[in-house]
Design an enzyme around this catalytic site. Structure first.
Site, mmCIF file in Angstrom:
data_model
loop_
_atom_site.group_PDB
_atom_site.id
_atom_site.type_symbol
_atom_site.label_atom_id
_atom_site.label_comp_id
_atom_site.label_asym_id
_atom_site.label_seq_id
_atom_site.Cartn_x
_atom_site.Cartn_y
_atom_site.Cartn_z
ATOM 1 N N ASP A 38 -0.145 -0.842 -4.901
ATOM 2 C CA ASP A 38 -1.376 -0.327 -5.514
ATOM 3 C C ASP A 38 -1.189 0.997 -6.233
ATOM 4 O O ASP A 38 -1.942 1.328 -7.147
ATOM 5 C CB ASP A 38 -2.501 -0.221 -4.476
ATOM 6 C CG ASP A 38 -2.194 0.762 -3.354
ATOM 7 O OD1 ASP A 38 -1.034 1.192 -3.202
ATOM 8 O OD2 ASP A 38 -3.126 1.091 -2.587
ATOM 9 N N ASN A 39 -0.208 1.772 -5.827
ATOM 10 C CA ASN A 39 0.116 3.040 -6.486
ATOM 11 C C ASN A 39 1.470 3.495 -5.973
ATOM 12 O O ASN A 39 2.068 2.852 -5.107
ATOM 13 C CB ASN A 39 -0.957 4.110 -6.237
ATOM 14 C CG ASN A 39 -1.384 4.248 -4.798
ATOM 15 O OD1 ASN A 39 -2.504 3.891 -4.432
ATOM 16 N ND2 ASN A 39 -0.496 4.743 -3.944
ATOM 17 N N ASP B 115 0.843 -1.199 0.000
ATOM 18 C CA ASP B 115 0.000 0.000 0.000
ATOM 19 C C ASP B 115 0.880 1.252 0.000
ATOM 20 O O ASP B 115 1.646 1.473 0.951
ATOM 21 C CB ASP B 115 -0.895 -0.013 1.252
ATOM 22 C CG ASP B 115 -2.127 0.854 1.094
ATOM 23 O OD1 ASP B 115 -2.072 1.820 0.315
ATOM 24 O OD2 ASP B 115 -3.148 0.572 1.744
ATOM 25 N N ASP B 116 0.806 2.045 -1.055
ATOM 26 C CA ASP B 116 1.608 3.269 -1.167
ATOM 27 C C ASP B 116 3.105 2.996 -1.121
ATOM 28 O O ASP B 116 3.882 3.848 -0.678
ATOM 29 C CB ASP B 116 1.255 4.261 -0.047
ATOM 30 C CG ASP B 116 -0.114 4.872 -0.200
ATOM 31 O OD1 ASP B 116 -0.861 4.456 -1.095
ATOM 32 O OD2 ASP B 116 -0.463 5.754 0.609
ATOM 33 N N HIS C 35 -11.285 -2.045 0.321
ATOM 34 C CA HIS C 35 -11.365 -0.704 -0.275
ATOM 35 C C HIS C 35 -12.185 -0.624 -1.553
ATOM 36 O O HIS C 35 -11.960 0.248 -2.400
ATOM 37 C CB HIS C 35 -9.954 -0.157 -0.533
ATOM 38 C CG HIS C 35 -9.812 1.261 -0.058
ATOM 39 N ND1 HIS C 35 -8.913 2.149 -0.611
ATOM 40 C CD2 HIS C 35 -10.453 1.947 0.923
ATOM 41 C CE1 HIS C 35 -8.997 3.313 0.002
ATOM 42 N NE2 HIS C 35 -9.931 3.218 0.932
ATOM 43 N N CYS D 66 -5.573 4.324 -4.536
ATOM 44 C CA CYS D 66 -5.774 2.950 -4.072
ATOM 45 C C CYS D 66 -7.054 2.265 -4.544
ATOM 46 O O CYS D 66 -6.996 1.178 -5.133
ATOM 47 C CB CYS D 66 -5.688 2.911 -2.546
ATOM 48 S SG CYS D 66 -6.371 4.361 -1.723
#
Length: 520
Positions: free
Chosen positions: A287-288, A36-37, A139, A76
């Site tokens: 995710d990004n 995540d991130d 999410h 996300c």
């Protein structure tokens, strides 16, 4: 007698090998380790100088490194929706039309979620005997109809939203943590605490344990599985368990990365220990891009421009590794341009499951890339909300629109491109370049600093190919119903399924449906 004993031992070994390597009814298991991130430059193998990710680096040494790999969105929720549906957010509905070109996601007051019309690949795997589990952040909508068990997942341990909080449970409810289809508690309460002062939380350890137990159970039952391990410790507010706090050279963010690296190592070691590594395809990615604006320090996007929320390379280029011992030749690097959406088509291809024929899939199968490093030409489309911002064809990237973030956010101290100021690029108003796109050669210019001049032969030879890719894409584009337009306090996590059994239901306020406001 000795010969009989030798034969018996040989037969036993043969049966064990069959049970593990050729077991699961001959089907390949799948694992996605989604960070995540986490930025492209956060792994030692991608150049992070502190070298605090030995397990991820070892995974790359044993597998295939994919340095030209992208998310489907710089934020996300849309990115995760695309991973599971194999389709761009503009097709699966994870975008907003409230303002042009705005990023949107699923806070707990969002009314939308993953539509029933989307066919997620766990649903297709389920039809062919697979059992699927998601651990960590979902999410894709928090209302019951959007939750994982209604979209192909058999098991769930995690939360429907980000771990923001703590809230007072009056104006805003704390986020629920689910055990399968019912909540088991809430973040910041009971067993799911996160200490904002110290950054301490045992959530990643819980996620590791859940993952290992799922793999062990499926192996014992000899049933094929899909594990979606979506740990979120590197998303603010960041956290790590006590043994990892203060261990990194990069502060709390680095501590979280070190613990996630440990978790990756534990999961891969479990696959080896159980003898099923050769029968399990594992992808690691994010995710990004890293959140360059994180106030407590975020990740690194390496040599790329800007980060999360933007369609520059730092926002969508992801650190990606494929691992499949005995199938993927170890220690290789592929220049295949890939996308998180490719997991969908690759898994179906490997499993021998037909892909849906009634919709456009934006992912391609990477099976041949994994096995023999075959390269497939394909475009990458960079969307921000409902706006096609940029396109990559080969090594060339053309920006049709540019902006970093709004003046409103920037003047409040939020900067998506700190220390990076490029004319016509990192601007704070949307600039339209569709009639004369800004062109860059990513093979030579990772940071998108040097625009290829429109009057050059290089520009004149490349732009027609990019324009043709854009034209074909838009001509066949059927937009999904936007899911991220409306918000309502009444749909927040006041009374999730299972709240009565544990005494954690909260009063639901009257409905107050409004247009969501997306400043970025």
């Amino acid at each position: 007698m000795i010969w009989f004993t030798v034969c018996l031992i040989f037969l036993q070994c043969l049966l064990e090998t069959s049970a593990y390597q050729g077991g699961f009814n001959g089907k390949t298991n799948f694992v996605v380790l989604l960070m995540d991130d986490m930025g492209w430059g956060d792994l030692g193998v991608y150049g992070e100088p502190n070298r605090e990710t030995p397990n991820m680096d070892q995974m790359a040494a044993e597998g295939l490194l994919l340095p030209d790999f992208y998310s489907a969105n710089p934020l996300c929720s849309p990115s995760r929706a695309s991973l599971l549906s194999g389709r761009l957010p503009i097709r699966n509905g994870f975008y907003t039309t409230n303002l042009p070109g705005r990023n949107a996601y699923t806070p707990q007051n969002i009314m939308g979620g993953i539509p029933d019309s989307e066919i997620l690949f766990p649903e297709l795997l389920k039809e062919h005997g697979y059992r699927s589990k998601i651990i960590g952040k979902w999410h894709l909508g928090q209302q019951p109809q959007y939750l994982p068990h209604n979209h192909g997942f058999d098991e769930f341990f995690g939360a429907p939203n980000c771990h923001f909080g703590p809230y007072n449970n009056k104006k805003t409810p704390n986020i629920p943590v689910y055990k399968d289809a019912k909540m088991a508690g809430r973040y910041y309460e009971g067993d799911f605490k996160i200490d904002h002062v110290t950054g301490e939380s045992n959530l990643t350890q819980r996620f590791i344990k859940e993952g290992i137990q799922f793999i062990e159970a499926q192996t014992q039952k000899n049933e094929p599985f899909f594990l979606y391990w979506a740990a979120d410790a590197t998303h603010g507010p960041m956290y790590a368990s006590k043994p990892f706090l203060g261990k990194s050279a990069r502060g709390l963010y680095g501590d979280a990365v070190m613990e996630l690296d440990y978790g990756v190592g534990q999961i891969l070691s479990t696959l080896k220990r159980l003898g099923i590594a050769g029968n399990t395809l594992v992808f690691f990615s994010s995710d990004n891009g890293a959140a360059t604006y994180a106030k407590l320090g975020g990740g690194s996007n390496g040599p790329f421009l800007c980060g999360k929320e933007t369609t520059f390379e730092g926002g969508m280029r992801e650190p990606t590794i494929a691992w499949w011992p005995g199938k993927i030749p170890p220690g290789k690097v592929s220049r295949q341009v890939g996308s998180l959406m490719d997991f969908y088509t690759t898994f179906l291809d490997v499993a021998g499951i037909p892909a849906p024929k009634d919709r456009v899939l934006d992912g391609i199968s990477l099976r041949k890339t994994l096995l023999n490093n075959t390269l497939v030409d394909r475009p990458i489309f960079y969307y921000r909300g409902d706006l096609l911002m940029a396109v990559r064809v080969g090594n060339y990237k053309a920006h049709l629109w540019t902006w970093a973030n709004s003046w409103e956010e920037f003047r409040k101290g939020t900067d998506f491109c700190p220390g990076q100021r490029l004319k016509n690029m990192t601007v704070h108003h949307q600039e339209d370049h569709s009639k004369q796109p800004l062109l860059f050669n990513l093979a030579k210019d990772y940071g998108e600093k040097y625009q290829i001049k429109p009057n050059s032969e290089e520009y004149k030879s490349v732009i027609p190919k990019i324009n043709a890719a854009v034209k074909e894409h838009l001509e066949h584009l059927k937009k999904g119903e936007p899911q991220l337009n409306y918000c309502d306090r009444a749909v927040m996590n006041w009374a999730p399924p299972g709240c009565k059994e544990i005494g954690q239901c909260l009063p639901v306020p009257p409905s107050d449906k409004t247009l969501c406001y997306w400043p970025h």
